[in-house]
Design an enzyme around this catalytic site. Structure first.
Site, PDB file in Angstrom:
ATOM      1  N   ASN A 178      -4.878 -42.906 -17.971  1.00  0.00           N
ATOM      2  CA  ASN A 178      -3.925 -42.737 -19.497  1.00  0.00           C
ATOM      3  C   ASN A 178      -4.010 -44.731 -20.458  1.00  0.00           C
ATOM      4  OD1 ASN A 178      -4.113 -40.126 -19.578  1.00  0.00           O
ATOM      5  ND2 ASN A 178      -2.193 -40.091 -18.334  1.00  0.00           N
ATOM      6  N   CYS A 230      -8.183 -35.272 -16.462  1.00  0.00           N
ATOM      7  CA  CYS A 230      -7.343 -34.853 -16.791  1.00  0.00           C
ATOM      8  C   CYS A 230      -7.196 -33.428 -15.640  1.00  0.00           C
ATOM      9  CB  CYS A 230      -7.174 -35.039 -17.383  1.00  0.00           C
ATOM     10  SG  CYS A 230      -4.934 -34.414 -18.428  1.00  0.00           S
ATOM     11  N   HIS A 231      -6.450 -33.383 -15.190  1.00  0.00           N
ATOM     12  CA  HIS A 231      -6.462 -31.451 -14.633  1.00  0.00           C
ATOM     13  C   HIS A 231      -5.127 -30.713 -15.669  1.00  0.00           C
ATOM     14  CE1 HIS A 231      -2.619 -34.123 -12.665  1.00  0.00           C
ATOM     15  NE2 HIS A 231      -1.868 -33.482 -13.425  1.00  0.00           N
ATOM     16  N   HIS A 253      -4.427 -34.355 -23.553  1.00  0.00           N
ATOM     17  CA  HIS A 253      -2.946 -33.754 -23.628  1.00  0.00           C
ATOM     18  C   HIS A 253      -3.091 -33.068 -24.570  1.00  0.00           C
ATOM     19  CE1 HIS A 253      -2.248 -37.357 -20.360  1.00  0.00           C
ATOM     20  NE2 HIS A 253      -3.431 -36.383 -19.661  1.00  0.00           N
TER      21      HIS A 253
END
Length: 440
Positions: free
Chosen positions: A147, A169-170, A199
Site C-alpha cells: 500500500n 488486495c483481499h 479500499h
C-alpha cells in the site's frame, strides 16, 4: 515457468501465509521460491519459514534467499512485492506527527497524509524494481501487495508502462465473507462483484440463486441498532452500496467521521489504531524467529482461510485453471464513469494467459464521486514525484476529505513541511529527499 520471487519476504507472517497456500495446492509443479529482503535477519526467518513449511506439508520446494534484488529477480516468472519502506518507524511518524497537528487517522496507509507519504517513500523502490525486471525478467508478472495500492500501481504504469503489473488486495473477498456470515448465508454459491478504487470499491452485485442479498442485510441492520454504529453501515445507508474495506479504514476516506469527537465516539473509532496493529506484527515476527530458533512448529492458518490472490494467480498461470478474483489495474475502458488512465479495482479473470480485467460499465454514481476524490489525491501524488513539485503534495492533501475537513490550508502546509523533513532519508531526490529516483 516456476521461478517465484518474494520482494520484502522479511514480512515473515505474510510470507508464511502465501507459501502455505501455494504448498496446499496439490497440482502445482515444484516451485523455485526466491526470497529477497534487505534485512539479513528477517530474510533468514523467511527462509527458515519456507523450509519448515515444505517439510511439514510434504511438498518439495526449492528455496533460496538473496539480499541482492537483481540476482533475485533474474529470470523470474512471477514477482510478489510486499515491501513496507521505512517499516514501523515511518508508520509511527505518519500517524503521530499529524496527530500532534490535530489530524486523526486510523490506518494511514492508503490515502490522506499517511498514504501520500508512504507512496512517496515507495516510489523509488518500485522504479528500481521495474528497471530490474525490464532488463532481467521482461515477461514476469509483478503482483503488488504494498500500500497505497492505487498510487503504487499508478506509479508503475507511469514509469514502466510495458510492465505486467497487477495490484492485489483481499478486501473484496473478506467483505463478501463477513457479509454472508452476518446475514447467515453460506459464501459458497454466492455471486459477488465489486468495482471502484482499492479500499473504496462498491459491492454492486451480491446474490444467491439470482436474488440480491441486500434486502437481507437491511433487515439485519434494522434488527440490531449497534450495527448502525459502524462506519461501513453508515456509508451503505447513505450511498446504497456496501464499501469493501473495514470501518476503521473507510472512516479516513471521507470527511464524515474523524473530524468530529462525537462521530469518533458514535462509530467506535480508535485513531492511530494501526500503531497497535504494527506492533502486533513485529511481535508476530519475533515469535516466529524464536520458534524457528527453538525448532518449534509455526502456527498455520486454516485451509478455509486461504483468501490471498497471489497464490491463485500463480496457480492459474502454471496450471491453466480459470477463476475470478478482483485486481487493481489501469482503467482502459473498464469503468466508464471513472477517469481513464487511473487505477481502478475491478473483477479479473485468471487463466494460463494471465490476468484479464473485466469491464464493468459504470459504478454507482454517488460511489464514483467519492472514488474520483481518492483518484485525484493519487494522481497529484504521482505527478509530484515525477515533476518534483512539492506544492502538488500539499495540494493533494487539500483535496483529501479527512485532512481538509480537519485542518486549514495553512495548517496542512506546515504539517506537510514537517513530514518532508521527518522522512527526508526515504523520499525521492525529486522532492528534496535523499533517495535516488531512477526511472526505468
Amino acid at each position: 515457468m516456476s521461478r517465484i520471487v518474494f520482494i520484502g519476504a522479511g514480512s515473515a507472517v505474510f510470507t508464511r501465509q502465501l507459501v502455505t497456500d501455494l504448498l496446499r495446492m496439490p497440482d502445482l509443479p515444484v516451485l523455485d521460491l526466491v526470497l529477497h529482503d534487505v534485512d539479513p535477519d528477517r530474510l533468514e526467518v523467511a527462509r527458515g519459514t519456507a523450509e519448515q513449511l515444505s517439510r511439514r506439508l510434504g511438498r518439495e520446494l526449492r528455496v533460496s534467499a538473496e539480499t541482492d534484488r537483481r540476482r533475485a529477480v533474474d529470470g523470474a516468472d512471477v514477482v510478489v512485492n510486499m515491501v513496507q519502506v521505512g517499516g514501523i518507524a515511518s508508520t509511527r511518524t505518519d500517524l503521530e506527527v499529524p496527530a500532534r497537528h490535530g489530524l486523526r487517522q486510523t490506518i494511514g496507509d492508503t490515502t490522506g497524509v499517511g498514504g501520500v507519504f508512504r507512496a512517496l517513500r515507495t516510489f523509488p523502490l518500485l522504479s528500481g524494481l521495474a528497471r530490474d525486471l525490464a532488463e532481467l525478467a521482461p515477461e514476469a508478472w509483478l503482483l503488488n501487495y504494498t500500500n497505497p495500492m492505487t498510487m503504487n500501481v499508478w506509479w508503475l504504469a507511469a514509469v514502466a508502462p510495458r510492465l505486467r503489473a497487477v495490484g492485489l488486495c483481499h478486501s473484496v473477498h473478506w467483505t463478501a465473507v463477513d457479509l454472508c456470515a452476518l446475514v447467515g448465508v453460506p459464501l459458497e454459491g454466492t455471486t459477488y462483484r465489486a468495482a471502484g478504487v482499492n479500499h473504496q470499491s462498491w459491492l454492486y452485485q451480491w446474490e444467491r440463486d439470482g436474488a440480491s442479498l441486500y434486502p437481507l442485510l437491511r433487515e439485519r441492520i434494522a434488527a440490531d441498532p449497534e450495527l448502525e454504529r459502524r462506519v461501513r453501515v453508515e456509508v451503505f445507508r447513505r450511498i446504497g452500496y456496501y464499501p469493501t474495506e473495514t470501518s476503521e479504514h473507510s472512516s479516513e476516506y471521507l470527511s464524515w467521521f474523524l473530524r468530529d469527537d462525537a462521530q469518533v465516539e458514535r462509530f467506535r473509532l480508535r485513531p492511530s489504531e494501526y500503531l497497535g496493529i504494527s506492533e502486533d506484527n513485529v511481535a508476530e515476527y519475533e515469535a516466529a524467529r524464536a520458534a524457528l530458533a527453538e525448532g518449534r512448529d509455526l502456527e498455520l492458518h486454516d485451509a478455509d482461510d486461504a483468501a490471498e490472490y497471489a497464490p491463485q494467480v500463480i496457480h492459474s498461470l502454471l496450471t491453466g485453471t480459470e477463476r475470478e478474483i478482483h485486481a487493481n489495474v489501469v482503467n482502459r475502458g473498464l469503468v466508464e464513469n471513472l477517469p481513464q488512465g487511473a487505477v481502478v479495482e475491478v473483477p479479473a479473470r485468471l487463466s494460463g494467459a494471465g490476468v484479464e480485467p473485466v469491464a464493468v460499465g459504470s459504478v454507482p454514481l454517488a460511489g464514483a464521486a467519492h472514488n474520483r476524490t481518492q483518484l485525484s489525491v493519487a494522481e497529484m501524488t504521482v505527478q509530484a514525484a515525477l515533476t518534483g513539485d512539492r506544492d502538488l503534495v500539499r495540494q493533494a492533501l487539500l483535496v483529501d476529505p479527512n485532512a481538509s475537513s480537519t485542518l486549514t490550508p495553512a495548517q496542512l502546509w506546515d504539517l506537510t513541511d514537517e513530514l518532508f523533513t521527518a522522512h527526508a532519508d526515504l523520499l525521492p531526490t525529486t522532492l528534496g529527499g535523499r533517495t535516488e529516483l531512477v526511472l526505468p
